[in-house]
Design an enzyme around this catalytic site. Structure first.
Site, PDB file in Angstrom:
ATOM      1  N   VAL A 151       4.565  -1.013 -17.819  1.00  0.00           N
ATOM      2  CA  VAL A 151       5.211  -0.172 -18.847  1.00  0.00           C
ATOM      3  C   VAL A 151       4.337   1.056 -19.078  1.00  0.00           C
ATOM      4  CG1 VAL A 151       5.971  -0.065 -21.258  1.00  0.00           C
ATOM      5  CG2 VAL A 151       6.234  -2.198 -19.990  1.00  0.00           C
ATOM      6  N   LYS A 190      11.583  -3.082 -18.545  1.00  0.00           N
ATOM      7  CA  LYS A 190      10.452  -2.782 -19.434  1.00  0.00           C
ATOM      8  C   LYS A 190      10.734  -3.247 -20.868  1.00  0.00           C
ATOM      9  CE  LYS A 190       8.961   0.998 -16.501  1.00  0.00           C
ATOM     10  NZ  LYS A 190       9.309   2.360 -16.066  1.00  0.00           N
ATOM     11  N   PHE A 232       0.827  -1.202   0.000  1.00  0.00           N
ATOM     12  CA  PHE A 232       0.000   0.000   0.000  1.00  0.00           C
ATOM     13  C   PHE A 232       0.867   1.260   0.000  1.00  0.00           C
ATOM     14  CE2 PHE A 232      -3.696   2.590   1.606  1.00  0.00           C
ATOM     15  CZ  PHE A 232      -4.544   2.259   0.561  1.00  0.00           C
TER      16      PHE A 232
HETATM   17  N1  HSE Z   1      10.434   4.279 -11.480  1.00  0.00           N
HETATM   18  C1  HSE Z   1       9.652   4.127 -12.658  1.00  0.00           C
HETATM   19  C2  HSE Z   1       9.901   5.311 -13.581  1.00  0.00           C
HETATM   20  C3  HSE Z   1       8.224   4.052 -12.280  1.00  0.00           C
HETATM   21  O1  HSE Z   1      10.498   6.288 -13.141  1.00  0.00           O
HETATM   22  O2  HSE Z   1       9.528   5.260 -14.746  1.00  0.00           O
HETATM   23  C4  HSE Z   1       7.320   3.587 -13.359  1.00  0.00           C
HETATM   24  O3  HSE Z   1       7.613   2.286 -13.770  1.00  0.00           O
END
Ligand code: HSE
Length: 349
Positions: free
Chosen positions: A159, A231, A11
């Site tokens: 993503v 990603k 959370f």
């Molecule tokens: N830490 C990641 C970013 C969060 O800055 O894109 C989203 O996946």
């Protein structure tokens, strides 16, 4: 009206952002889509755990966090239920239909999220996650488990946060055959690069990105390019039928970029961007994450702040570019809404 019982594991920013959307938009979602999403349990390693099969008011959850930083049972609608459940107990005992897994991302082990997702799927529960670890590391296994138990996995938020990049590509672009995907897929580093170009220091820009909820719990994952590499793997495996691992991505982050590098690019009308890319050439696949200098007129060069952009290069449509939020509490919370509605559409047929 169809009611779905939800158990939330973790959370932090995203769980709270999602709960805020349910608090503010839940009634409208129910009216518009005929689906009521009811939180029956929340379990967080640090903030505590609450459960109530009759449902927990999203506003009460958020008020408890705002007032105490914890999930205090006596502040919530279930004063008689003082037994705190662990994440696994929550998955096993809450009678939720859908488990929303939002524990912190660990791209090395994928745990504890992999264990949570496996257990939920084995019990025949749908899962929705924004956690990149299990999806980057174990998607084929989890997908097979989901199919075996006839349930769904929603991973849109892994993503481009709530910008529907995976769903758009899977449902609408895959028939055009995606050959190459490249873009800005990490909000934190794009925010830092944009701020540095405007004169901020690296440390201040990073602090700012953390305060805005863009950065990972350990921002090394962002600035060293691991998050973007995760990603890239997710897109290769979900959209291009590959089975890459993180080790297959030629990765470099932004920590070696100096203010002088940024000024030098700016002086000649260029900009540094951290570009993630995966491409099939014949039967070979090549994947990378690299700081790249782009001319200001390049479409990706104008994408600033935490905004992300992905260009999908396809056989039948040519290039299709999607630009939108890539991080943030409400933005990522919205990805969960998108996945829940997709599950509803599937079950409601
Ligand atoms: N830490 C990641 C970013 C969060 O800055 O894109 C989203 O996946």
């Amino acid at each position: 009206m169809q009611t779905y019982r939800l158990a939330i594991i973790g959370f932090g920013n995203v769980g709270q952002g999602f709960t805020q959307i349910l608090r503010d938009e839940g009634a409208e979602l129910a009216q518009q889509y005929g689906a009521r999403f009811q939180i029956v349990a929340v379990s967080d390693l640090l903030k505590g755990s609450v459960h109530d099969p009759k449902g927990i008011d999203p506003a009460a959850l958020l008020d408890s966090i705002a007032a105490t930083g914890t999930l205090r049972v006596d502040r919530l609608a279930a004063p008689d239920r003082r037994e705190a459940w662990t994440a696994l107990e929550t998955i096993e005992r809450s009678q939720a239909d859908i488990v929303i897994e939002l524990s912190y991302t660990d791209l090395k082990t994928g745990e504890p999220a992999i264990t949570h997702l496996r257990r939920a799927l084995e019990l025949g529960k749908h899962v929705v996650t924004t956690n990149k670890g299990p999806i980057a590391l174990k998607y084929p296994e989890l997908k097979a488990l989901a199919e075996k138990h006839n349930v769904e996995i929603g991973a849109e938020g892994t993503v481009m946060s709530g910008t529907p990049s995976l769903r758009m590509a899977q449902e609408l672009l895959s028939a055009a055959r995606i050959r190459k995907v490249q873009g800005i897929v990490n909000g934190t580093t794009n925010y830092i690069l944009t701020q540095m170009e405007a004169g901020a220091t690296y440390a201040d820009a990073l602090k700012d990105a953390q305060a805005k909820g863009y950065a990972e719990a350990d921002p090394t994952g962002d600035v060293e390019g691991f998050d973007a590499a995760g990603k890239v793997v997710i897109m290769a495996n979900l959209l291009m039928g590959q089975s890459l691992t993180l080790a297959d991505v030629d990765r470099q982050g932004i920590t070696q970029l100096t203010p002088a590098d940024i000024a030098e690019a700016k002086a000649v009308g260029e900009r540094w961007k951290l570009i993630g890319r995966v491409e099939t050439i014949g039967d070979k696949i090549s994947a990378s994450v690299k700081p790249t200098r782009l001319p200001i007129a390049h479409p990706l060069a104008s994408v600033g702040g935490a905004t992300n952009a992905i260009t999908f290069s396809t056989d039948l449509l040519g290039d299709v570019t999607l630009v939108g939020p890539g991080a943030g509490r409400i933005e990522t919370g919205y990805a969960i809404v998108g996945d829940l509605l997709a599950i509803h559409r599937k079950l409601d047929k």
